[in-house]
Write a protein that holds these residues in place. Structure first.
Motif, PDB file in Angstrom:
ATOM      1  N   MET A 247       0.774  -1.115   0.062  1.00  0.00           N
ATOM      2  CA  MET A 247      -0.045   0.142   0.113  1.00  0.00           C
ATOM      3  C   MET A 247       0.781   1.193  -0.136  1.00  0.00           C
ATOM      4  SD  MET A 247      -2.978   0.822   2.652  1.00  0.00           S
ATOM      5  CE  MET A 247      -2.374   2.367   3.512  1.00  0.00           C
ATOM      6  N   GLU A 248       0.293   2.215  -0.771  1.00  0.00           N
ATOM      7  CA  GLU A 248       1.108   3.544  -0.929  1.00  0.00           C
ATOM      8  C   GLU A 248       1.011   4.396   0.319  1.00  0.00           C
ATOM      9  OE1 GLU A 248      -0.492   4.928  -4.708  1.00  0.00           O
ATOM     10  OE2 GLU A 248       1.220   4.809  -5.482  1.00  0.00           O
ATOM     11  N   THR A 249       2.110   4.701   1.081  1.00  0.00           N
ATOM     12  CA  THR A 249       1.985   5.827   2.264  1.00  0.00           C
ATOM     13  C   THR A 249       2.319   6.989   1.687  1.00  0.00           C
ATOM     14  OG1 THR A 249       4.361   5.223   2.754  1.00  0.00           O
ATOM     15  CG2 THR A 249       2.756   3.750   3.669  1.00  0.00           C
ATOM     16  N   THR A 250       2.328   8.055   2.639  1.00  0.00           N
ATOM     17  CA  THR A 250       2.815   9.450   2.374  1.00  0.00           C
ATOM     18  C   THR A 250       4.327   9.317   2.065  1.00  0.00           C
ATOM     19  OG1 THR A 250       1.206  10.300   3.797  1.00  0.00           O
ATOM     20  CG2 THR A 250       2.855  11.718   3.165  1.00  0.00           C
ATOM     21  N   GLU A 251       5.035   8.607   2.854  1.00  0.00           N
ATOM     22  CA  GLU A 251       6.453   8.495   2.722  1.00  0.00           C
ATOM     23  C   GLU A 251       6.835   7.930   1.301  1.00  0.00           C
ATOM     24  OE1 GLU A 251       8.603  10.298   4.453  1.00  0.00           O
ATOM     25  OE2 GLU A 251       6.907  10.611   5.380  1.00  0.00           O
ATOM     26  N   SER A 252       6.018   6.858   0.757  1.00  0.00           N
ATOM     27  CA  SER A 252       6.362   6.177  -0.443  1.00  0.00           C
ATOM     28  C   SER A 252       5.908   7.056  -1.492  1.00  0.00           C
ATOM     29  CB  SER A 252       5.921   4.782  -0.459  1.00  0.00           C
ATOM     30  OG  SER A 252       4.500   4.839  -0.653  1.00  0.00           O
ATOM     31  N   LEU A 253       4.926   7.763  -1.573  1.00  0.00           N
ATOM     32  CA  LEU A 253       4.394   8.586  -2.347  1.00  0.00           C
ATOM     33  C   LEU A 253       5.383  10.019  -2.552  1.00  0.00           C
ATOM     34  CD1 LEU A 253       0.774   8.925  -1.826  1.00  0.00           C
ATOM     35  CD2 LEU A 253       1.682   8.262  -3.886  1.00  0.00           C
ATOM     36  N   LYS A 254       6.167  10.324  -1.609  1.00  0.00           N
ATOM     37  CA  LYS A 254       7.022  11.608  -1.542  1.00  0.00           C
ATOM     38  C   LYS A 254       8.327  10.996  -2.235  1.00  0.00           C
ATOM     39  CE  LYS A 254       6.756  12.974   2.501  1.00  0.00           C
ATOM     40  NZ  LYS A 254       6.916  13.401   4.128  1.00  0.00           N
ATOM     41  N   ALA A 255       8.645   9.759  -1.833  1.00  0.00           N
ATOM     42  CA  ALA A 255       9.991   9.343  -2.464  1.00  0.00           C
ATOM     43  C   ALA A 255       9.898   9.051  -4.006  1.00  0.00           C
ATOM     44  CB  ALA A 255      10.157   7.977  -2.027  1.00  0.00           C
ATOM     45  N   ALA A 256       8.652   8.585  -4.279  1.00  0.00           N
ATOM     46  CA  ALA A 256       8.220   8.317  -5.922  1.00  0.00           C
ATOM     47  C   ALA A 256       8.373   9.726  -6.541  1.00  0.00           C
ATOM     48  CB  ALA A 256       6.795   7.670  -5.944  1.00  0.00           C
ATOM     49  N   ILE A 257       7.775  10.937  -5.951  1.00  0.00           N
ATOM     50  CA  ILE A 257       7.685  12.172  -6.537  1.00  0.00           C
ATOM     51  C   ILE A 257       8.964  12.635  -6.499  1.00  0.00           C
ATOM     52  CG2 ILE A 257       7.029  14.597  -6.189  1.00  0.00           C
ATOM     53  CD1 ILE A 257       4.209  13.387  -5.041  1.00  0.00           C
ATOM     54  N   LEU A 258       9.924  12.614  -5.800  1.00  0.00           N
ATOM     55  CA  LEU A 258      11.164  12.946  -5.638  1.00  0.00           C
ATOM     56  C   LEU A 258      12.077  12.032  -6.763  1.00  0.00           C
ATOM     57  CD1 LEU A 258      11.814  13.473  -2.149  1.00  0.00           C
ATOM     58  CD2 LEU A 258      11.354  15.183  -3.592  1.00  0.00           C
ATOM     59  N   GLU A 259      11.759  11.003  -6.975  1.00  0.00           N
ATOM     60  CA  GLU A 259      12.406  10.001  -8.215  1.00  0.00           C
ATOM     61  C   GLU A 259      12.000  10.847  -9.388  1.00  0.00           C
ATOM     62  OE1 GLU A 259      15.040   7.664  -9.123  1.00  0.00           O
ATOM     63  OE2 GLU A 259      14.630   7.962  -7.145  1.00  0.00           O
ATOM     64  N   GLU A 260      10.834  10.987  -9.409  1.00  0.00           N
ATOM     65  CA  GLU A 260      10.365  11.526 -10.926  1.00  0.00           C
ATOM     66  C   GLU A 260      10.795  12.812 -11.150  1.00  0.00           C
ATOM     67  OE1 GLU A 260       8.535  10.469 -13.584  1.00  0.00           O
ATOM     68  OE2 GLU A 260       8.350   8.562 -12.391  1.00  0.00           O
ATOM     69  N   LYS A 261      11.042  13.705 -10.144  1.00  0.00           N
ATOM     70  CA  LYS A 261      11.458  15.181 -10.273  1.00  0.00           C
ATOM     71  C   LYS A 261      13.092  14.872 -10.766  1.00  0.00           C
ATOM     72  CE  LYS A 261      10.776  18.450  -7.612  1.00  0.00           C
ATOM     73  NZ  LYS A 261      10.649  19.155  -6.054  1.00  0.00           N
TER      74      LYS A 261
ATOM     75  N   ASP B 150      -3.596  16.094  -3.829  1.00  0.00           N
ATOM     76  CA  ASP B 150      -3.024  15.431  -2.844  1.00  0.00           C
ATOM     77  C   ASP B 150      -1.767  14.913  -3.718  1.00  0.00           C
ATOM     78  OD1 ASP B 150      -3.768  13.245  -4.870  1.00  0.00           O
ATOM     79  OD2 ASP B 150      -5.620  12.749  -3.170  1.00  0.00           O
ATOM     80  N   LEU B 151      -0.993  13.910  -3.015  1.00  0.00           N
ATOM     81  CA  LEU B 151       0.523  13.527  -3.441  1.00  0.00           C
ATOM     82  C   LEU B 151       0.010  12.477  -4.582  1.00  0.00           C
ATOM     83  CD1 LEU B 151       2.259  13.008  -0.062  1.00  0.00           C
ATOM     84  CD2 LEU B 151       2.720  14.576  -2.035  1.00  0.00           C
ATOM     85  N   HIS B 152      -1.121  11.684  -4.497  1.00  0.00           N
ATOM     86  CA  HIS B 152      -1.280  10.789  -5.691  1.00  0.00           C
ATOM     87  C   HIS B 152      -1.611  11.618  -7.185  1.00  0.00           C
ATOM     88  CE1 HIS B 152      -2.747   7.562  -2.759  1.00  0.00           C
ATOM     89  NE2 HIS B 152      -2.139   6.934  -3.674  1.00  0.00           N
ATOM     90  N   LYS B 153      -1.971  12.494  -7.120  1.00  0.00           N
ATOM     91  CA  LYS B 153      -2.497  13.329  -8.316  1.00  0.00           C
ATOM     92  C   LYS B 153      -1.179  14.148  -8.708  1.00  0.00           C
ATOM     93  CE  LYS B 153      -7.234  13.922  -6.828  1.00  0.00           C
ATOM     94  NZ  LYS B 153      -8.163  14.650  -5.961  1.00  0.00           N
ATOM     95  N   VAL B 154      -0.233  14.645  -7.569  1.00  0.00           N
ATOM     96  CA  VAL B 154       0.917  15.100  -8.249  1.00  0.00           C
ATOM     97  C   VAL B 154       1.933  14.150  -8.833  1.00  0.00           C
ATOM     98  CG1 VAL B 154       3.204  16.260  -7.539  1.00  0.00           C
ATOM     99  CG2 VAL B 154       0.768  16.959  -6.317  1.00  0.00           C
ATOM    100  N   LEU B 155       1.755  12.937  -8.402  1.00  0.00           N
ATOM    101  CA  LEU B 155       2.743  12.018  -8.926  1.00  0.00           C
ATOM    102  C   LEU B 155       2.150  11.522 -10.434  1.00  0.00           C
ATOM    103  CD1 LEU B 155       5.241   9.805  -8.816  1.00  0.00           C
ATOM    104  CD2 LEU B 155       3.403   8.304  -7.506  1.00  0.00           C
ATOM    105  N   ARG B 156       0.710  11.346 -10.317  1.00  0.00           N
ATOM    106  CA  ARG B 156       0.237  11.029 -11.584  1.00  0.00           C
ATOM    107  C   ARG B 156       0.639  12.245 -12.967  1.00  0.00           C
ATOM    108  NH1 ARG B 156      -5.026  12.543 -11.587  1.00  0.00           N
ATOM    109  NH2 ARG B 156      -4.240  14.447 -12.324  1.00  0.00           N
TER     110      ARG B 156
END
Ligand code: SF4
Length: 346
Positions: free
Chosen positions: A1-15, A308-314
């Protein structure tokens, strides 16, 4: 399951993958997780300007409500694209000034017998839709923010003798009051009432569009009085979108940046009650551990919260297929003119 921390890490990876061509902007009212991954935090105008001035940036993810992403799209260069992670996140106050009502009201006012011989100048708060900013530019008017409304209104009175202030009647009233205008010199224009509910324009210098921010309307004079009675020495600082009685009772009133600095500059151990959006006050609490920062009342902006973080990542993962914020040139050019007039006053 995605957590706030995993979403933040994925966003930083995308950046990291996207490099310096991509920038994420976050408004002060965004939740904590968004603020943590944003490259810049600020108010809507400051962020739009920052994006336009960032020479390497081609893609801008704007975490805020729609009018903010639109403002960035108005100010940004033609080779830049602005993405709004949640296009449904609008602003109820901006929605209170739909263009058909604005155009009809303008026609009604300027054809009244008691208007003849006068000159009306539109002044439009940043918190408005792009077509209203464009209308303002086309009619010789100007955009303002809560931090420069006085200067802008001064300018408007040099251009004409009547200001039509959109869409927040309270920012308009609080600004005019601070400039020394009397109550009888201001009237609220109700677009749904015959003749706007204004029986006479004689002696009127400001017409206030009947709009408001539901988030800042939650703070009442009773709240201010209560904390003043209960907590001796406590300070109260409020946003000028609050009603006039709240602003009059408070120790200080000003824009988001003003509130940030006001709290920061209080002596250690001060107790301060803040009347603005929930997430902003939460951040003030974290950033000022040497003071006691309290909410005057809890008031969260639900549309700001839709991002939210999901939408930013998408959004970051699909920059090539997501639709950027549309900004046709016939809106962009006159809206930009109204913004440029504001900038020239700085
Ligand atoms: S806080 Fe008020 S003005 Fe700001 S986006 Fe929310 S409803 Fe609109």
């Amino acid at each position: 399951m995605e957590t706030t921390e995993s979403l933040k890490a994925a966003i930083l990876e995308e950046k990291k993958r996207l490099g310096p061509s991509t920038m994420i902007l976050g408004h002060h009212y965004q939740r904590h997780g968004i603020v943590e991954i944003a490259d810049r935090i600020g108010d809507s105008f400051g962020l739009a300007k920052a994006a336009a001035e960032a020479s390497d940036v081609k893609y801008i993810g704007f975490c805020g409500v729609r009018f903010m992403a639109e403002s960035a799209a108005i100010l940004c260069r033609d080779d830049q694209k602005v993405f709004h992670p949640e296009p449904e996140a609008g602003c109820p106050m901006a929605d209170m000034a739909p263009m058909d009502s604005v155009a009809e009201s303008w026609r009604l006012i300027t054809t009244r017998a008691d208007y003849q011989g006068r000159k009306m100048v539109p002044v439009t708060y940043m918190n408005s839709h792009a077509p209203l900013k464009a209308f303002t530019g086309e009619h010789g008017g100007v955009v303002c923010t809560s931090s420069n409304a006085t200067k802008v209104m001064d300018w408007a009175f040099e251009q004409g003798d009547l200001v039509l202030f959109f869409p927040d009647q309270y920012l308009g009233r609080n600004t005019a009051k601070a400039m020394g205008l009397r109550d009888e010199e201001m009237k609220v224009w109700y677009p749904s009432k015959p003749d706007g509910g204004v029986d006479s324009l004689d002696g009127v210098r400001v017409l206030l569009w009947n709009g408001h921010c539901p988030v800042h309307m939650k703070f009442t004079a009773r709240d201010v009085q209560f904390v003043k009675n209960q907590f001796e020495g406590a300070k109260v600082v409020v946003h000028p979108e609050c009603t006039e009685d709240v602003v009059q009772l408070a120790d200080a009133a000003g824009s988001t940046e003003f509130i940030l600095n006001y709290v920061k500059n209080l002596p250690p151990k001060s107790l301060v009650f803040v009347a603005t959006e929930f997430n902003m006050v939460k951040r003030l609490q974290t950033e000022n551990p040497d003071k006691r920062v309290e909410m005057l009342t809890r008031s969260l902006c639900p549309t700001m919260y839709m991002v939210d973080l999901h939408k930013v990542l998408r959004t970051l993962r699909h920059l090539d297929t997501e639709a950027p914020v549309p900004m046709p040139p016939e809106i962009k050019e006159p809206a930009r003119e109204a913004l440029a007039r504001m900038l020239s006053l700085a």
